[in-house]
Design a protein around this motif. Sequence first.
Motif, PDB file in Angstrom:
ATOM      1  N   GLY A 221       0.807  -1.229   0.000  1.00 35.70           N
ATOM      2  CA  GLY A 221       0.000   0.000   0.000  1.00 35.70           C
ATOM      3  C   GLY A 221       0.832   1.269   0.000  1.00 35.70           C
ATOM      4  N   VAL A 222       2.008   1.199  -0.630  1.00 38.49           N
ATOM      5  CA  VAL A 222       2.915   2.353  -0.610  1.00 38.49           C
ATOM      6  C   VAL A 222       2.314   3.544  -1.354  1.00 38.49           C
ATOM      7  CG1 VAL A 222       5.266   3.144  -1.068  1.00 38.49           C
ATOM      8  CG2 VAL A 222       4.865   0.744  -0.586  1.00 38.49           C
ATOM      9  N   GLU A 223       1.923   3.312  -2.620  1.00 37.13           N
ATOM     10  CA  GLU A 223       1.365   4.409  -3.444  1.00 37.13           C
ATOM     11  C   GLU A 223       0.136   5.012  -2.765  1.00 37.13           C
ATOM     12  OE1 GLU A 223       2.512   1.624  -4.941  1.00 37.13           O
ATOM     13  OE2 GLU A 223       3.856   2.317  -6.553  1.00 37.13           O
ATOM     14  N   ASP A 224      -0.724   4.133  -2.242  1.00 38.80           N
ATOM     15  CA  ASP A 224      -1.965   4.604  -1.592  1.00 38.80           C
ATOM     16  C   ASP A 224      -1.656   5.497  -0.395  1.00 38.80           C
ATOM     17  OD1 ASP A 224      -3.554   3.345  -3.402  1.00 38.80           O
ATOM     18  OD2 ASP A 224      -4.040   1.632  -2.116  1.00 38.80           O
ATOM     19  N   ALA A 225      -0.619   5.169   0.354  1.00 37.22           N
ATOM     20  CA  ALA A 225      -0.257   5.965   1.532  1.00 37.22           C
ATOM     21  C   ALA A 225       0.183   7.371   1.105  1.00 37.22           C
ATOM     22  CB  ALA A 225       0.858   5.277   2.309  1.00 37.22           C
ATOM     23  N   TYR A 226       1.017   7.440   0.058  1.00 35.61           N
ATOM     24  CA  TYR A 226       1.473   8.754  -0.432  1.00 35.61           C
ATOM     25  C   TYR A 226       0.273   9.567  -0.918  1.00 35.61           C
ATOM     26  CZ  TYR A 226       6.503   7.831  -0.177  1.00 35.61           C
ATOM     27  OH  TYR A 226       7.780   7.604   0.277  1.00 35.61           O
ATOM     28  N   LEU A 227      -0.659   8.885  -1.638  1.00 35.23           N
ATOM     29  CA  LEU A 227      -1.836   9.585  -2.161  1.00 35.23           C
ATOM     30  C   LEU A 227      -2.765  10.035  -1.053  1.00 35.23           C
ATOM     31  CD1 LEU A 227      -2.752   7.584  -5.391  1.00 35.23           C
ATOM     32  CD2 LEU A 227      -1.973   9.962  -5.224  1.00 35.23           C
ATOM     33  N   GLU A 228      -2.830   9.256   0.017  1.00 38.84           N
ATOM     34  CA  GLU A 228      -3.696   9.622   1.149  1.00 38.84           C
ATOM     35  C   GLU A 228      -3.194  10.924   1.800  1.00 38.84           C
ATOM     36  OE1 GLU A 228      -6.533   8.621   2.075  1.00 38.84           O
ATOM     37  OE2 GLU A 228      -6.695   9.639   4.014  1.00 38.84           O
ATOM     38  N   VAL A 229      -1.885  11.036   1.983  1.00 39.29           N
ATOM     39  CA  VAL A 229      -1.331  12.271   2.558  1.00 39.29           C
ATOM     40  C   VAL A 229      -1.609  13.441   1.605  1.00 39.29           C
ATOM     41  CG1 VAL A 229       0.782  13.446   3.329  1.00 39.29           C
ATOM     42  CG2 VAL A 229       0.465  11.017   3.828  1.00 39.29           C
ATOM     43  N   TYR A 230      -1.371  13.209   0.340  1.00 41.77           N
ATOM     44  CA  TYR A 230      -1.590  14.211  -0.717  1.00 41.77           C
ATOM     45  C   TYR A 230      -3.041  14.709  -0.674  1.00 41.77           C
ATOM     46  CZ  TYR A 230      -0.788  15.761  -5.642  1.00 41.77           C
ATOM     47  OH  TYR A 230      -0.606  16.461  -6.806  1.00 41.77           O
ATOM     48  N   ARG A 231      -3.974  13.767  -0.549  1.00 38.09           N
ATOM     49  CA  ARG A 231      -5.407  14.076  -0.523  1.00 38.09           C
ATOM     50  C   ARG A 231      -5.757  14.896   0.726  1.00 38.09           C
ATOM     51  NH1 ARG A 231      -9.816  11.926   0.997  1.00 38.09           N
ATOM     52  NH2 ARG A 231      -8.824  10.239   2.152  1.00 38.09           N
ATOM     53  N   ARG A 232      -5.198  14.477   1.869  1.00 35.76           N
ATOM     54  CA  ARG A 232      -5.523  15.189   3.118  1.00 35.76           C
ATOM     55  C   ARG A 232      -5.019  16.624   3.114  1.00 35.76           C
ATOM     56  NH1 ARG A 232      -5.370  11.135   8.279  1.00 35.76           N
ATOM     57  NH2 ARG A 232      -6.046   9.277   7.152  1.00 35.76           N
ATOM     58  N   LEU A 233      -3.957  16.875   2.345  1.00 30.70           N
ATOM     59  CA  LEU A 233      -3.436  18.246   2.269  1.00 30.70           C
ATOM     60  C   LEU A 233      -4.210  19.066   1.239  1.00 30.70           C
ATOM     61  CD1 LEU A 233       0.427  17.734   2.538  1.00 30.70           C
ATOM     62  CD2 LEU A 233      -1.289  17.843   4.322  1.00 30.70           C
ATOM     63  N   GLY A 234      -5.213  18.432   0.617  1.00 33.80           N
ATOM     64  CA  GLY A 234      -6.061  19.146  -0.351  1.00 33.80           C
ATOM     65  C   GLY A 234      -5.368  19.326  -1.689  1.00 33.80           C
ATOM     66  N   LEU A 235      -4.392  18.448  -2.012  1.00 32.91           N
ATOM     67  CA  LEU A 235      -3.617  18.636  -3.248  1.00 32.91           C
ATOM     68  C   LEU A 235      -4.117  17.742  -4.383  1.00 32.91           C
ATOM     69  CD1 LEU A 235      -0.101  18.775  -1.542  1.00 32.91           C
ATOM     70  CD2 LEU A 235      -1.387  20.698  -2.481  1.00 32.91           C
ATOM     71  N   ALA A 236      -4.934  16.736  -4.068  1.00 28.38           N
ATOM     72  CA  ALA A 236      -5.401  15.797  -5.109  1.00 28.38           C
ATOM     73  C   ALA A 236      -6.493  16.405  -5.967  1.00 28.38           C
ATOM     74  CB  ALA A 236      -5.903  14.518  -4.470  1.00 28.38           C
TER      75      ALA A 236
END
Length: 236
Positions: A221-236
């Motif tokens: 779940g490496v990619e998903d973890a990076y994307l989750e942080v990205y999403r929480r910062l409102g960047l996705a």
Amino acid sequence: MNKTELLYEGKAKKVYKTDNDECYIVDYKDDATAFNGLKKGTITGKGIVNNRMSNHMFKLLEAAGVPTHFVEELSERETAVRKVKIVPLEVIIRNIAAGSFSKRLGIAEGTKLACPVLEFCFKDDALGDPMVNEYHILATEIATKEEVEKLTKMAFRINEVMKDYFKTVGIELIDFKIEFGKTAEGEIILADEISPDTCRFWDSETMEKLDKDRFRRDLGGVEDAYLEVYRRLGLA
Ligand code: TMP
């Protein structure tokens, strides 16, 4: 601004000289390494997350009065930064025991520390980035006393700003590594990157790891973890 010459290719980024004498362009790669390059892999999309997230954090820190090398985001993976000479120290701050701190001192990961811990490592791949203290730094002239004081003060301030910010998006800032650079005028500014490669992020509720430890430790779940942080910062 245009790239003129590849200055340096590191494990996760390329740095280019440009036609602007004051600036470099940084290009973030998807390549991932761990254990001083012994483990190699690819984290798809990491370059985009790390570029955009670093810039987001640098802007936040600038607003809090911390000078950084950030100039302008040029594309998904490329950013113009102020030209600096990197101070050859990895500056680490720890709020909660994890990683090498837990291993070295036999303190369980997740143990809250009574106060934040500051560590310095001398940036030297051949030596495996050995930990050094202020005496080592002064004796070998890696930096001056004034510079060490400045790095220390800035690192603790950065910790306060980042810890509070990540709490608002449900993330515990366990620890992180930062690097500083010196401008032609001798000013010390925050450089390098701030990303899931260089910080430990745990979900505040589940304590799930949302950072490069998923790659280092083969947790999946490496990619998903990076994307989750990205999403929480409102960047996705
Ligand atoms: P450590 O517990 O392995 O010493 O790592 C401390 C912090 O520094 C953690 O947030 C990960 C980060 N780090 C880097 O950014 N680069 C490195 O090469 C290492 C070893 C750690």
